[in-house]
Design an enzyme around this catalytic site. Structure first.
Site, PDB file in Angstrom:
ATOM      1  N   SER A 157      22.013  57.784  -6.188  1.00 32.34           N
ATOM      2  CA  SER A 157      20.724  57.129  -6.007  1.00 32.34           C
ATOM      3  C   SER A 157      20.912  55.616  -6.109  1.00 32.34           C
ATOM      4  CB  SER A 157      19.697  57.668  -6.996  1.00 32.34           C
ATOM      5  OG  SER A 157      18.380  57.307  -6.599  1.00 32.34           O
ATOM      6  N   ASP A 163      14.879  64.392   1.913  1.00 33.27           N
ATOM      7  CA  ASP A 163      14.625  63.547   0.747  1.00 33.27           C
ATOM      8  C   ASP A 163      13.141  63.186   0.651  1.00 33.27           C
ATOM      9  OD1 ASP A 163      14.694  61.572  -1.290  1.00 33.27           O
ATOM     10  OD2 ASP A 163      16.779  61.155  -0.790  1.00 33.27           O
ATOM     11  N   HIS A 175      16.324  64.894  -2.717  1.00 34.03           N
ATOM     12  CA  HIS A 175      17.102  63.819  -3.314  1.00 34.03           C
ATOM     13  C   HIS A 175      18.049  64.339  -4.400  1.00 34.03           C
ATOM     14  CE1 HIS A 175      17.909  59.628  -3.977  1.00 34.03           C
ATOM     15  NE2 HIS A 175      17.625  59.709  -5.258  1.00 34.03           N
TER      16      HIS A 175
END
Length: 252
Positions: free
Chosen positions: A65, A178, A234
């Site tokens: 991330s 995502d 994600h």
């Protein structure tokens, strides 16, 4: 990160894994990840890498991330010890515009919240670190305290470009479903076209690539820039996907 560390240690015999911790505990690291200015986090990480005697001949870096763009900052600014492969898993290299899990079928609500966020993103105590407002690119470039500089949107930095070009491979992982990163194409250096928040451009359409501000065009021409796609939301990948696509190809 503990489970990822153990997985890599299991798959790569004799590997040394330094899981960077910004703070003296897991809870402090988590808090600093959200609240400590990014540039200070980068400085702390650079110092930690420089002190690790087992990394001095070179190391592979994996960022998850926001760690993806944070580690790219380290590659650009801290060439010693040398980073060999940079693997960005769901990193937001062109920033984000929106808030996580905005209801996809409620465009009016999403746009309204974005406008509210815009009001605070570049003022006062709010850190405009990778908030990227395509409706006002001029303000973004002027007031961003991290991403615009990292992407050399205001001025070019030949040293940072040369440092990034030292990578053997730069791997970009995008999650196809995502719901956390808006737009998800930022994970491959794509973003909304300036002046609106519907239509997207790809890395290859951007001046960052066509004018080669960071060396990504040169990297791509020499087969060192890789675009991987993972199904799912994600950071939602299986261990086998990670082994097959990351460990076997770039860590062993």
């Amino acid at each position: 990160m503990g489970s990822i560390k153990r997985l890599i240690e299991k798959e790569v015999r004799g590997v040394h894994v330094n899981s960077l911790e910004i703070g003296s505990s897991v809870s402090e690291d988590t808090e600093n990840g959200f609240l400590m200015p990014v540039n200070k986090q980068i400085d702390i990480a650079c110092q930690a890498l420089a002190k690790d005697s087992k990394l001095q001949s070179g190391y592979n870096a994996i960022g998850f991330s926001q760690g993806g763009q944070f580690l790219r900052a380290i590659a650009q600014r801290c060439p010693n010890p040398p980073m060999k492969n940079l693997i960005s898993v769901g990193g937001q290299h062109q920033g984000v515009y929106g808030f996580p899990r905005c209801p996809g079928d409620n465009a009016t609500l999403c746009d309204y919240v974005r406008k509210l966020l815009n009001l605070g993103a570049y003022v006062g105590l709010v850190q405009a670190e990778y908030w990227h407002d395509p409706l006002n690119e001029k303000e973004y470039k002027a007031k961003s305290i991290f991403l615009a500089d990292l992407n050399q949107e205001n001025k070019r930095n030949a040293t940072e470009k040369a440092n990034l070009l030292k990578l053997q491979n730069f791997v970009l992982v995008k999650f196809l479903d995502d719901g956390m990163v808006d737009p998800r194409d930022s994970e491959w250096f794509g973003f909304y076209k300036p002046g609106q928040s519907k239509e997207l451009y790809t890395l290859f359409d951007s001046p960052l690539y066509t004018e080669d501000w960071l060396g990504l065009k040169e990297m791509n021409a020499t087969g060192r820039l890789h675009f991987l796609a993972s199904p799912g939301d994600h950071l939602q990948f299986t261990q086998q996907w990670f082994i097959d696509n990351i460990v076997n190809n770039f860590l062993k």
